[in-house]
Design an enzyme around this catalytic site. Structure first.
Site, PDB file in Angstrom:
ATOM      1  N   LYS A   1     -12.588   0.167   4.405  1.00 16.49           N
ATOM      2  CA  LYS A   1     -11.724   1.325   4.145  1.00 16.49           C
ATOM      3  C   LYS A   1     -12.610   2.560   4.077  1.00 16.49           C
ATOM      4  O   LYS A   1     -13.678   2.544   3.445  1.00 16.49           O
ATOM      5  CB  LYS A   1     -10.993   1.125   2.821  1.00 16.49           C
ATOM      6  CG  LYS A   1     -10.236   2.345   2.315  1.00 16.49           C
ATOM      7  CD  LYS A   1     -10.938   3.029   1.164  1.00 16.49           C
ATOM      8  CE  LYS A   1     -10.140   4.196   0.622  1.00 16.49           C
ATOM      9  NZ  LYS A   1     -10.897   4.915  -0.433  1.00 16.49           N
TER      10      LYS A   1
ATOM     11  N   SER B   1     -19.635   6.297  10.687  1.00 16.92           N
ATOM     12  CA  SER B   1     -20.785   5.439  10.395  1.00 16.92           C
ATOM     13  C   SER B   1     -20.429   3.955  10.567  1.00 16.92           C
ATOM     14  O   SER B   1     -21.195   3.175  11.145  1.00 16.92           O
ATOM     15  CB  SER B   1     -21.235   5.751   8.968  1.00 16.92           C
ATOM     16  OG  SER B   1     -22.225   4.885   8.569  1.00 16.92           O
ATOM     17  N   ASN B   2     -19.255   3.549  10.086  1.00 16.09           N
ATOM     18  CA  ASN B   2     -18.891   2.129  10.131  1.00 16.09           C
ATOM     19  C   ASN B   2     -18.652   1.625  11.550  1.00 16.09           C
ATOM     20  O   ASN B   2     -18.767   0.426  11.819  1.00 16.09           O
ATOM     21  CB  ASN B   2     -17.659   1.865   9.256  1.00 16.09           C
ATOM     22  CG  ASN B   2     -17.957   2.092   7.781  1.00 16.09           C
ATOM     23  OD1 ASN B   2     -19.121   2.118   7.366  1.00 16.09           O
ATOM     24  ND2 ASN B   2     -16.918   2.278   6.974  1.00 16.09           N
TER      25      ASN B   2
ATOM     26  N   ILE C   1     -12.675  -4.976   7.966  1.00 18.72           N
ATOM     27  CA  ILE C   1     -11.798  -3.801   7.871  1.00 18.72           C
ATOM     28  C   ILE C   1     -12.229  -2.878   6.737  1.00 18.72           C
ATOM     29  O   ILE C   1     -11.475  -2.657   5.782  1.00 18.72           O
ATOM     30  CB  ILE C   1     -10.321  -4.234   7.715  1.00 18.72           C
ATOM     31  CG1 ILE C   1     -10.180  -5.324   6.618  1.00 18.72           C
ATOM     32  CG2 ILE C   1      -9.752  -4.747   9.027  1.00 18.72           C
ATOM     33  CD1 ILE C   1      -8.718  -5.605   6.235  1.00 18.72           C
TER      34      ILE C   1
ATOM     35  N   LEU D   1     -17.427  -4.039   2.020  1.00 17.36           N
ATOM     36  CA  LEU D   1     -18.577  -3.316   1.455  1.00 17.36           C
ATOM     37  C   LEU D   1     -18.676  -3.544  -0.053  1.00 17.36           C
ATOM     38  O   LEU D   1     -19.418  -2.836  -0.742  1.00 17.36           O
ATOM     39  CB  LEU D   1     -18.444  -1.811   1.751  1.00 17.36           C
ATOM     40  CG  LEU D   1     -18.285  -1.456   3.240  1.00 17.36           C
ATOM     41  CD1 LEU D   1     -18.050   0.040   3.423  1.00 17.36           C
ATOM     42  CD2 LEU D   1     -19.521  -1.904   4.026  1.00 17.36           C
TER      43      LEU D   1
ATOM     44  N   TYR E   1       0.823  -1.219   0.000  1.00 15.23           N
ATOM     45  CA  TYR E   1       0.000   0.000   0.000  1.00 15.23           C
ATOM     46  C   TYR E   1       0.856   1.269   0.000  1.00 15.23           C
ATOM     47  O   TYR E   1       0.338   2.371  -0.215  1.00 15.23           O
ATOM     48  CB  TYR E   1      -0.952   0.029   1.204  1.00 15.23           C
ATOM     49  CG  TYR E   1      -1.913  -1.137   1.311  1.00 15.23           C
ATOM     50  CD1 TYR E   1      -2.058  -2.046   0.264  1.00 15.23           C
ATOM     51  CD2 TYR E   1      -2.671  -1.342   2.451  1.00 15.23           C
ATOM     52  CE1 TYR E   1      -2.931  -3.126   0.364  1.00 15.23           C
ATOM     53  CE2 TYR E   1      -3.550  -2.417   2.563  1.00 15.23           C
ATOM     54  CZ  TYR E   1      -3.662  -3.302   1.515  1.00 15.23           C
ATOM     55  OH  TYR E   1      -4.516  -4.369   1.628  1.00 15.23           O
TER      56      TYR E   1
HETATM   57  N1  LIG Z   1      -5.469  -8.873   1.734  1.00 12.49           N
HETATM   58  C1  LIG Z   1      -5.801  -8.383   0.563  1.00 12.49           C
HETATM   59  O1  LIG Z   1      -5.393  -8.889  -0.491  1.00 12.49           O
HETATM   60  C2  LIG Z   1      -6.707  -7.188   0.500  1.00 12.49           C
HETATM   61  C3  LIG Z   1      -7.332  -6.853  -0.709  1.00 12.49           C
HETATM   62  C4  LIG Z   1      -8.187  -5.757  -0.722  1.00 12.49           C
HETATM   63  C5  LIG Z   1      -8.417  -5.022   0.413  1.00 12.49           C
HETATM   64  N2  LIG Z   1      -7.763  -5.354   1.583  1.00 12.49           N
HETATM   65  C6  LIG Z   1      -7.970  -4.562   2.824  1.00 12.49           C
HETATM   66  O2  LIG Z   1      -9.367  -4.417   3.059  1.00 12.49           O
HETATM   67  C7  LIG Z   1      -9.686  -3.030   3.145  1.00 12.49           C
HETATM   68  C8  LIG Z   1     -11.103  -2.761   2.679  1.00 12.49           C
HETATM   69  O3  LIG Z   1     -11.318  -3.183   1.351  1.00 12.49           O
HETATM   70  P1  LIG Z   1     -11.474  -2.161   0.120  1.00 12.49           P
HETATM   71  O4  LIG Z   1     -10.799  -0.881   0.464  1.00 12.49           O
HETATM   72  O5  LIG Z   1     -10.985  -2.860  -1.077  1.00 12.49           O
HETATM   73  O6  LIG Z   1     -13.053  -1.986  -0.057  1.00 12.49           O
HETATM   74  P2  LIG Z   1     -14.301  -1.676   0.909  1.00 12.49           P
HETATM   75  O7  LIG Z   1     -13.867  -1.420   2.300  1.00 12.49           O
HETATM   76  O8  LIG Z   1     -15.306  -2.747   0.651  1.00 12.49           O
HETATM   77  O9  LIG Z   1     -14.903  -0.344   0.263  1.00 12.49           O
HETATM   78  C9  LIG Z   1     -14.286   0.907   0.393  1.00 12.49           C
HETATM   79  C10 LIG Z   1     -15.171   1.929  -0.344  1.00 12.49           C
HETATM   80  O10 LIG Z   1     -16.425   2.044   0.375  1.00 12.49           O
HETATM   81  C11 LIG Z   1     -16.614   3.409   0.745  1.00 12.49           C
HETATM   82  N3  LIG Z   1     -17.254   3.434   2.073  1.00 12.49           N
HETATM   83  C12 LIG Z   1     -16.686   3.131   3.260  1.00 12.49           C
HETATM   84  N4  LIG Z   1     -17.575   3.250   4.269  1.00 12.49           N
HETATM   85  C13 LIG Z   1     -18.744   3.642   3.704  1.00 12.49           C
HETATM   86  C14 LIG Z   1     -20.023   3.953   4.222  1.00 12.49           C
HETATM   87  N5  LIG Z   1     -20.274   3.847   5.536  1.00 12.49           N
HETATM   88  N6  LIG Z   1     -20.992   4.350   3.359  1.00 12.49           N
HETATM   89  C15 LIG Z   1     -20.728   4.433   2.042  1.00 12.49           C
HETATM   90  N7  LIG Z   1     -19.539   4.153   1.485  1.00 12.49           N
HETATM   91  C16 LIG Z   1     -18.546   3.760   2.303  1.00 12.49           C
HETATM   92  C17 LIG Z   1     -15.241   4.037   0.765  1.00 12.49           C
HETATM   93  O11 LIG Z   1     -15.344   5.430   0.539  1.00 12.49           O
HETATM   94  P3  LIG Z   1     -14.287   6.514   1.109  1.00 12.49           P
HETATM   95  O12 LIG Z   1     -12.935   5.882   1.122  1.00 12.49           O
HETATM   96  O13 LIG Z   1     -14.436   7.642   0.191  1.00 12.49           O
HETATM   97  O14 LIG Z   1     -14.729   6.884   2.512  1.00 12.49           O
HETATM   98  C18 LIG Z   1     -14.567   3.305  -0.388  1.00 12.49           C
HETATM   99  O15 LIG Z   1     -14.926   3.869  -1.632  1.00 12.49           O
HETATM  100  C19 LIG Z   1      -8.596  -2.362   2.300  1.00 12.49           C
HETATM  101  O16 LIG Z   1      -8.505  -0.983   2.510  1.00 12.49           O
HETATM  102  C20 LIG Z   1      -7.392  -3.152   2.748  1.00 12.49           C
HETATM  103  O17 LIG Z   1      -6.939  -2.693   4.020  1.00 12.49           O
HETATM  104  C21 LIG Z   1      -6.940  -6.431   1.639  1.00 12.49           C
END
Ligand SMILES: NC(=O)c1ccc[n+]([C@@H]2O[C@H](COP(=O)([O-])OP(=O)(O)OC[C@H]3O[C@@H](n4cnc5c(N)ncnc54)[C@H](OP(=O)(O)O)[C@@H]3O)[C@@H](O)[C@H]2O)c1
Length: 283
Positions: A235, A244-245, A233, A194, A49
């Site tokens: 993001k 909110s989360n 987790i 999400l 990252y």
């Molecule tokens: N191990 C792995 O290979 C791997 C792969 C992918 C992800 N991850 C980890 O998992 C974390 C989360 O996954 P992700 O970032 O891919 O996707 P996610 O958490 O499913 O979605 C993040 C998106 O949802 C939005 N969001 C967050 N809270 C919200 C709410 N309460 N209402 C509306 N929209 C909301 C965020 O907006 P804003 O950011 O604009 O607030 C962002 O656009 C990553 O950040 C990382 O730490 C790990």
């Protein structure tokens, strides 16, 4: 009221963490500081990252003691040779400004999927990092049931598998690997919880949310955390989303609502790179 923590191998882990993929620079430092000031105690980063320094700066800025924060980082798949595991973990610790991480994960198995000897050597290096005090616990990410079996069989009792992090949201069932986590007593951390915002458009999640005075995103986080051994987790670069989360511990989904959300699964795997393992091998 639901529990905000779960206990894995005797260690208390806050179930809700902040994901930081694609949050960089000042936004990252400010997001991490804000999250821990308003109640988060669990943070997820990775070498890939390129934000470990900003995550560390945010932790240093927050009025929370380091030992009260559950900090995870991940070793990238090009750094899995034993010497590279040790060298790059030390680089991560320097960037994070800490002597230890709470959890160190193999980010992707990549070539380890077809080379069990290499998997064993990498796991041995993780055990050594644990013995050196640089990782309180060790775990994996993006593993198949076959790889999880090989990992559990190889790790010593002193450094058992602590966590498996994998994609999990209402549109992707992860039953075999969830069962594996429960059977062996380790944490299952839901990443992409999400579905990167796709849950917000779903009518069923919205309707359940209206019933509880919550959003579809809050219902989704609640659904995840209400399952045994599961942490999540999400993001959120936006402060309103972070607030909110975290606001999901004052309501409970009924058994029928839990089942209705499980029934949304449609095999939607959003993260599936060329170096992904054979996902269902060993299931
Ligand atoms: N191990 C792995 O290979 C791997 C792969 C992918 C992800 N991850 C980890 O998992 C974390 C989360 O996954 P992700 O970032 O891919 O996707 P996610 O958490 O499913 O979605 C993040 C998106 O949802 C939005 N969001 C967050 N809270 C919200 C709410 N309460 N209402 C509306 N929209 C909301 C965020 O907006 P804003 O950011 O604009 O607030 C962002 O656009 C990553 O950040 C990382 O730490 C790990």
């Amino acid at each position: 009221m639901a529990d905000t923590t779960t206990t894995i191998h005797g260690r208390t882990v806050p179930t809700l963490g902040l994901g930081t993929y694609k949050i960089t620079g000042d936004t990252c430092r400010e997001s991490v500081a804000h999250a821990h000031t308003m109640g988060y105690r669990h943070i997820d980063t990775a070498q890939m990252y390129q934000n470990e320094a900003e995550v560390g700066a945010g932790i240093a800025e927050a009025p929370v003691a380091r030992e009260d924060i559950f900090l995870t980082t991940k070793v990238w798949h090009t750094n899995l040779a034993p010497a590279d595991v040790k060298r790059t973990t030390e680089e991560s610790l320097r960037a994070l400004g800490t002597d230890y991480v709470d959890l160190l994960l193999i980010h992707w198995p990549a070539h380890l999927d077809s080379d069990e000897d290499a998997l064993r050597r990498t796991l041995d290096a993780f055990v050594e990092v644990h013995e050196a005090g640089q990782a309180r616990h060790i775990g994996v990410s993006n593993f198949s049931p076959k790889l999880l079996d090989q990992t559990v069989a190889h790790l010593p009792d002193e450094a058992p598998l602590f966590a498996h992090q994998a994609e999990y949201h209402p549109f992707l069932s992860q039953e075999p690997v969830l069962q594996h986590a429960r059977e062996h007593g380790y944490l299952f951390t839901a990443y992409r919880p999400l579905a990167r915002g796709a849950v917000l458009q779903n009518e069923r999640l919205r309707a359940i949310g209206e019933h509880h005075g919550k959003t579809a995103a809050q219902v989704t986080v609640r659904w995840l955390l209400q399952q045994p051994n599961v942490s999540a987790i999400p993001k959120a670069a936006s402060a309103a989303h972070r607030v909110s989360n975290l606001d999901v511990f004052d309501f409970t989904l009924s058994d029928d609502e839990m089942t209705a959300i499980h029934n949304l699964a449609r095999g939607e795997r959003q993260i599936d790179p060329a170096f992904a393992p054979a996902w269902s091998e060993g299931a």
